[in-house]
Design an enzyme around this catalytic site. Structure first.
Site, PDB file in Angstrom:
ATOM      1  N   LYS A  65       0.575  -1.311   0.165  1.00 14.66           N
ATOM      2  CA  LYS A  65       0.250   0.498   0.256  1.00 14.66           C
ATOM      3  C   LYS A  65       1.050   1.479   0.251  1.00 14.66           C
ATOM      4  O   LYS A  65       0.714   2.067  -0.255  1.00 14.66           O
ATOM      5  CB  LYS A  65      -0.991  -0.157   0.988  1.00 14.66           C
ATOM      6  CG  LYS A  65      -2.471  -1.035   1.199  1.00 14.66           C
ATOM      7  CD  LYS A  65      -3.051  -1.539   2.084  1.00 14.66           C
ATOM      8  CE  LYS A  65      -4.043  -2.062   2.177  1.00 14.66           C
ATOM      9  NZ  LYS A  65      -5.308  -2.318   2.776  1.00 14.66           N
ATOM     10  N   GLY A 128      -0.149   0.872  13.572  1.00 14.60           N
ATOM     11  CA  GLY A 128       0.304  -0.093  11.917  1.00 14.60           C
ATOM     12  C   GLY A 128      -0.747   0.615  10.635  1.00 14.60           C
ATOM     13  O   GLY A 128      -1.362   1.682  11.461  1.00 14.60           O
ATOM     14  N   GLY A 129      -0.508   0.682  10.300  1.00  9.29           N
ATOM     15  CA  GLY A 129      -0.737   0.860   8.369  1.00  9.29           C
ATOM     16  C   GLY A 129      -2.095   0.266   8.400  1.00  9.29           C
ATOM     17  O   GLY A 129      -2.929   1.967   8.018  1.00  9.29           O
ATOM     18  N   LYS A 155       4.744   4.771  18.606  1.00  9.95           N
ATOM     19  CA  LYS A 155       3.665   5.157  17.254  1.00  9.95           C
ATOM     20  C   LYS A 155       2.830   5.408  17.469  1.00  9.95           C
ATOM     21  O   LYS A 155       2.277   6.486  16.971  1.00  9.95           O
ATOM     22  CB  LYS A 155       4.104   3.612  17.085  1.00  9.95           C
ATOM     23  CG  LYS A 155       4.801   2.779  16.410  1.00  9.95           C
ATOM     24  CD  LYS A 155       5.284   1.222  15.774  1.00  9.95           C
ATOM     25  CE  LYS A 155       3.966   1.196  15.486  1.00  9.95           C
ATOM     26  NZ  LYS A 155       4.007  -0.376  14.950  1.00  9.95           N
TER      27      LYS A 155
HETATM   28  P1  ATR Z   1       0.276  -3.123   9.956  1.00 14.02           P
HETATM   29  O1  ATR Z   1       1.096  -2.004   9.125  1.00 14.02           O
HETATM   30  O2  ATR Z   1      -0.421  -4.427   9.202  1.00 14.02           O
HETATM   31  O3  ATR Z   1      -0.760  -2.653  10.946  1.00 14.02           O
HETATM   32  P2  ATR Z   1       1.899  -2.959  12.059  1.00 14.02           P
HETATM   33  O4  ATR Z   1       2.895  -2.111  11.553  1.00 14.02           O
HETATM   34  O5  ATR Z   1       3.104  -4.525  12.221  1.00 14.02           O
HETATM   35  O6  ATR Z   1       0.655  -3.829  10.585  1.00 14.02           O
HETATM   36  O7  ATR Z   1       1.207  -2.837  13.018  1.00 14.02           O
HETATM   37  C1  ATR Z   1       1.038  -4.776  13.611  1.00 14.02           C
HETATM   38  C2  ATR Z   1      -0.266  -3.916  15.266  1.00 14.02           C
HETATM   39  O8  ATR Z   1      -0.272  -4.996  16.049  1.00 14.02           O
HETATM   40  C3  ATR Z   1       0.621  -2.722  15.950  1.00 14.02           C
HETATM   41  O9  ATR Z   1       0.584  -1.633  16.539  1.00 14.02           O
HETATM   42  C4  ATR Z   1       1.515  -3.302  16.858  1.00 14.02           C
HETATM   43  O10 ATR Z   1       2.242  -3.105  18.085  1.00 14.02           O
HETATM   44  P3  ATR Z   1       3.377  -2.382  18.511  1.00 14.02           P
HETATM   45  O11 ATR Z   1       3.611  -1.227  17.507  1.00 14.02           O
HETATM   46  O12 ATR Z   1       3.812  -2.138  19.668  1.00 14.02           O
HETATM   47  O13 ATR Z   1       4.573  -3.517  17.463  1.00 14.02           O
HETATM   48  C5  ATR Z   1      -0.381  -4.621  16.931  1.00 14.02           C
HETATM   49  N1  ATR Z   1       0.609  -6.108  17.901  1.00 14.02           N
HETATM   50  C6  ATR Z   1       1.360  -6.628  17.209  1.00 14.02           C
HETATM   51  N2  ATR Z   1       1.149  -7.770  18.070  1.00 14.02           N
HETATM   52  C7  ATR Z   1       0.895  -7.177  19.550  1.00 14.02           C
HETATM   53  C8  ATR Z   1       0.538  -7.867  21.103  1.00 14.02           C
HETATM   54  N3  ATR Z   1       0.818  -9.416  20.961  1.00 14.02           N
HETATM   55  N4  ATR Z   1      -0.071  -6.939  21.531  1.00 14.02           N
HETATM   56  C9  ATR Z   1      -0.160  -5.907  21.353  1.00 14.02           C
HETATM   57  N5  ATR Z   1      -0.052  -5.662  19.929  1.00 14.02           N
HETATM   58  C10 ATR Z   1       0.427  -6.329  19.554  1.00 14.02           C
END
Ligand code: ATR
Length: 272
Positions: A65, A128-129, A155
């Site tokens: 994206k 995230g995205g 973030k």
């Molecule tokens: P995308 O762009 O697809 O949203 P990403 O940028 O990797 O993917 O974002 C994943 C999101 O899920 C993030 O907000 C991540 O939190 P962090 O920014 O702290 O990494 C969140 N996330 C993933 N695993 C998690 C977990 N076990 N507990 C809480 N948040 C989680």
């Protein structure tokens, strides 16, 4: 026959061809819609070839994206805000980029689930995205408050800062949710994909809270199980959002708004 496709990596499990072919049939549009795989780093080459072949439009899914955002020569405000594009239109030598994810989510909540966003206390989990793509259309609905909670607080703060021009956004860590409750809680983390859930304190759900997981699955995700266990008023997964974002893309390309309910119900059966 005009050609369209969804491009991603991986792409084999995409439901978009099914959805768009159903839309086309229902609205009498003569289109073909395929899946397009691109190796990482080869987005531009694959899209260039698709355009050279006469392709009229693309949907873009993970992880391209941002590449699509850079590929576009013209951007809508919501795509600009998201810095991500999920819909490309090739017309008159120009490349139009839009992002229909946010409007898809908003329509699913406001129209399909009949739950207003305006005036409500909204909590989004993740930064995230997936979150970036939906914030501007949510803010447009004028929620009473919009809070982003993320494990990595910095973030969430960056997103709140980036979107401040569209409305007030509060950024917090999960601990800070202790003792607070919300009307709409949207899980936009990737946790459901790993059968996990964000570390939510107890008490954030109320009997009138809509708990919405942007991931769709046949059973309840851990987040939705938790919401159910805490007596949240309404549970929803992201299947409706998937179909609504597709409908908006279809409308951009073909100038007709397809009905979504029947297609969502069909998909629900296929996925069950
Ligand atoms: P995308 O762009 O697809 O949203 P990403 O940028 O990797 O993917 O974002 C994943 C999101 O899920 C993030 O907000 C991540 O939190 P962090 O920014 O702290 O990494 C969140 N996330 C993933 N695993 C998690 C977990 N076990 N507990 C809480 N948040 C989680």
């Amino acid at each position: 026959t005009d050609r369209y496709a969804v491009i991603g990596n991986p792409i084999s499990h995409s439901q978009s061809p099914f959805i768009h072919q159903e839309f086309a049939q229902a609205t009498g549009q003569d289109i073909r819609y395929e899946k397009l795989f691109a190796d990482i780093g080869k987005f531009k080459e694959v899209v260039d070839a698709f355009v050279a072949d006469g392709g009229k439009g693309l949907n873009i899914t993970l992880p391209f994206k941002s590449d699509a955002f850079r590929y576009a020569s013209e951007l809508t405000e919501r795509a600009r805000a998201a810095e991500a594009v999920n819909t490309l239109t090739f017309r008159d030598g120009k490349v139009y980029g839009d992002n229909t994810d946010g409007v898809g989510l908003v329509r699913d909540i406001v129209e399909n689930l009949d739950y207003p966003i305006g005036g409500q206390r909204v909590l989004i989990l993740g930064a995230g995205g997936a979150v970036r793509g939906v914030l501007e259309p949510i803010l447009e609905q004028k929620p009473a408050s919009l809070t982003i909670a993320n494990r990595t607080v910095i973030k969430a703060e960056a997103l709140a800062h980036h979107f401040a021009r569209y409305g007030k956004v509060e950024a917090v860590g999960y601990d800070a949710l202790d003792g607070r409750s919300f009307d709409i809680i949207i899980n936009a983390t990737s946790t459901s994909l790993n059968n996990e859930m964000p570390p939510l304190p107890h008490g954030v759900f109320t009997p009138r809270t809509l708990a919405y997981d942007m991931v769709y699955s046949s059973g309840l995700t851990p987040f939705l199980q938790r919401a159910q266990g805490e007596n949240a008023g309404m549970l929803a997964d992201g299947l409706g959002m998937l179909v609504e974002q597709a409908a908006e893309s279809f409308a951009i390309w073909r100038g007709v708004e397809p009905e979504t309910r029947k297609v969502t119900n069909m998909l629900r059966e296929v996925l069950a």
